[in-house]
Design a protein around this motif. Structure first.
Motif, PDB file in Angstrom:
ATOM      1  N   LYS A  55      37.109   2.923   5.723  1.00  0.00           N
ATOM      2  CA  LYS A  55      37.231   4.338   6.072  1.00  0.00           C
ATOM      3  C   LYS A  55      38.689   4.708   6.280  1.00  0.00           C
ATOM      4  O   LYS A  55      39.514   3.853   6.554  1.00  0.00           O
ATOM      5  CB  LYS A  55      36.414   4.648   7.323  1.00  0.00           C
ATOM      6  CG  LYS A  55      34.928   4.430   7.095  1.00  0.00           C
ATOM      7  CD  LYS A  55      34.136   4.582   8.358  1.00  0.00           C
ATOM      8  CE  LYS A  55      32.678   4.261   8.120  1.00  0.00           C
ATOM      9  NZ  LYS A  55      31.898   4.328   9.355  1.00  0.00           N
TER      10      LYS A  55
ATOM     11  N   PHE B 239      41.674   7.972   7.548  1.00  0.00           N
ATOM     12  CA  PHE B 239      41.911   9.232   8.245  1.00  0.00           C
ATOM     13  C   PHE B 239      41.995  10.369   7.228  1.00  0.00           C
ATOM     14  O   PHE B 239      42.271  10.140   6.060  1.00  0.00           O
ATOM     15  CB  PHE B 239      43.210   9.178   9.050  1.00  0.00           C
ATOM     16  CG  PHE B 239      43.151   8.231  10.212  1.00  0.00           C
ATOM     17  CD1 PHE B 239      42.145   8.317  11.147  1.00  0.00           C
ATOM     18  CD2 PHE B 239      44.121   7.258  10.370  1.00  0.00           C
ATOM     19  CE1 PHE B 239      42.088   7.452  12.223  1.00  0.00           C
ATOM     20  CE2 PHE B 239      44.084   6.388  11.440  1.00  0.00           C
ATOM     21  CZ  PHE B 239      43.066   6.488  12.379  1.00  0.00           C
ATOM     22  N   ARG B 240      41.805  11.597   7.716  1.00  0.00           N
ATOM     23  CA  ARG B 240      41.798  12.745   6.806  1.00  0.00           C
ATOM     24  C   ARG B 240      43.196  13.044   6.262  1.00  0.00           C
ATOM     25  O   ARG B 240      43.340  13.388   5.100  1.00  0.00           O
ATOM     26  CB  ARG B 240      41.248  13.980   7.521  1.00  0.00           C
ATOM     27  CG  ARG B 240      39.761  13.832   7.806  1.00  0.00           C
ATOM     28  CD  ARG B 240      39.251  14.932   8.698  1.00  0.00           C
ATOM     29  NE  ARG B 240      39.170  16.211   8.011  1.00  0.00           N
ATOM     30  CZ  ARG B 240      38.143  16.624   7.306  1.00  0.00           C
ATOM     31  NH1 ARG B 240      37.096  15.838   7.172  1.00  0.00           N
ATOM     32  NH2 ARG B 240      38.145  17.803   6.740  1.00  0.00           N
TER      33      ARG B 240
ATOM     34  N   THR C 190      33.822  10.682   4.809  1.00  0.00           N
ATOM     35  CA  THR C 190      32.613  10.313   5.542  1.00  0.00           C
ATOM     36  C   THR C 190      31.812  11.547   5.917  1.00  0.00           C
ATOM     37  O   THR C 190      32.347  12.649   5.995  1.00  0.00           O
ATOM     38  CB  THR C 190      32.963   9.526   6.824  1.00  0.00           C
ATOM     39  OG1 THR C 190      33.795  10.338   7.648  1.00  0.00           O
ATOM     40  CG2 THR C 190      33.677   8.241   6.498  1.00  0.00           C
ATOM     41  N   ASP C 191      30.534  11.338   6.143  1.00  0.00           N
ATOM     42  CA  ASP C 191      29.594  12.404   6.495  1.00  0.00           C
ATOM     43  C   ASP C 191      28.639  11.890   7.553  1.00  0.00           C
ATOM     44  O   ASP C 191      28.261  10.718   7.518  1.00  0.00           O
ATOM     45  CB  ASP C 191      28.788  12.786   5.255  1.00  0.00           C
ATOM     46  CG  ASP C 191      28.927  14.247   4.920  1.00  0.00           C
ATOM     47  OD1 ASP C 191      29.519  14.980   5.730  1.00  0.00           O
ATOM     48  OD2 ASP C 191      28.427  14.662   3.857  1.00  0.00           O
ATOM     49  N   ARG C 192      28.237  12.785   8.439  1.00  0.00           N
ATOM     50  CA  ARG C 192      27.218  12.421   9.438  1.00  0.00           C
ATOM     51  C   ARG C 192      25.899  13.027   9.001  1.00  0.00           C
ATOM     52  O   ARG C 192      25.869  14.135   8.455  1.00  0.00           O
ATOM     53  CB  ARG C 192      27.610  12.968  10.806  1.00  0.00           C
ATOM     54  CG  ARG C 192      28.901  12.394  11.376  1.00  0.00           C
ATOM     55  CD  ARG C 192      28.751  10.956  11.816  1.00  0.00           C
ATOM     56  NE  ARG C 192      27.840  10.811  12.911  1.00  0.00           N
ATOM     57  CZ  ARG C 192      28.147  11.073  14.177  1.00  0.00           C
ATOM     58  NH1 ARG C 192      29.339  11.518  14.503  1.00  0.00           N
ATOM     59  NH2 ARG C 192      27.252  10.907  15.125  1.00  0.00           N
TER      60      ARG C 192
ATOM     61  N   GLY D 150      30.183   6.933  16.815  1.00  0.00           N
ATOM     62  CA  GLY D 150      31.115   6.511  15.769  1.00  0.00           C
ATOM     63  C   GLY D 150      31.214   7.422  14.571  1.00  0.00           C
ATOM     64  O   GLY D 150      30.641   8.502  14.516  1.00  0.00           O
ATOM     65  N   LYS D 151      31.985   6.950  13.614  1.00  0.00           N
ATOM     66  CA  LYS D 151      32.259   7.719  12.404  1.00  0.00           C
ATOM     67  C   LYS D 151      31.113   7.555  11.416  1.00  0.00           C
ATOM     68  O   LYS D 151      30.453   6.527  11.386  1.00  0.00           O
ATOM     69  CB  LYS D 151      33.573   7.207  11.792  1.00  0.00           C
ATOM     70  CG  LYS D 151      34.185   8.121  10.773  1.00  0.00           C
ATOM     71  CD  LYS D 151      35.608   7.698  10.457  1.00  0.00           C
ATOM     72  CE  LYS D 151      36.189   8.670   9.442  1.00  0.00           C
ATOM     73  NZ  LYS D 151      37.604   8.491   9.230  1.00  0.00           N
ATOM     74  N   GLY D 152      30.893   8.572  10.584  1.00  0.00           N
ATOM     75  CA  GLY D 152      29.781   8.554   9.636  1.00  0.00           C
ATOM     76  C   GLY D 152      29.991   7.596   8.472  1.00  0.00           C
ATOM     77  O   GLY D 152      31.032   6.958   8.342  1.00  0.00           O
TER      78      GLY D 152
END
Length: 134
Positions: A11, A13-14, A75-77, A86-88
């Motif tokens: 993953k 960062f944006r 990433t997506d939730r 946490g992160k998706g």
């Protein structure tokens, strides 16, 4: 669809999209190119749609060069999940595009066909573009 084979970190960062394209900003391989005038994330699906549009209009004559690659995971939730935990999961991969970047190039086709094909590809993308020649 395009996606990286292997990554050091799963993953990312944006990040920010500042500045202009310092590399990949001229027609290097073909005779005609599609140049970005805006900044955006272009998804692997959009790249594939544009590639198919070019392939359709050129009737697979000449050669198409794709000058961008979706390296960045997004990433997506799931809908309805609660905050935290946490992160998706990775949902798609995108290419970070800054103004000046050449996205596609065409070689071995006449100017009218190239213009038609690249204009059709530009309609599949979420940014303003212009057609350039070598």
């Amino acid at each position: 669809m395009l996606q990286p084979r292997k990554r050091k970190y799963r993953k990312e960062f944006r990040g920010t999209m500042k500045g202009f394209s310092q590399r990949g900003n001229y027609v290097a391989y073909g005779e005609f190119g599609l140049k970005a005038l805006d900044r955006a994330w272009i998804t692997a699906r959009q790249i594939e749609a544009a590639r198919r549009a070019i392939s359709h209009h050129t009737k697979r004559a000449g050669k198409t060069f794709i000058r961008i690659f979706p390296h960045k995971p997004i990433t997506d939730r799931p809908a309805g999940s609660r905050m935290g935990s946490g992160k998706g999961d990775i949902s798609q991969y995108v290419a970070v595009i800054t103004p000046g970047r050449v996205l596609f190039e065409l070689a071995g086709v006449d100017e009218a066909t190239a213009n038609k094909a690249l204009k059709s590809a530009a309609n599949k993308l979420p940014i303003k573009t212009k057609i350039i020649a070598r």
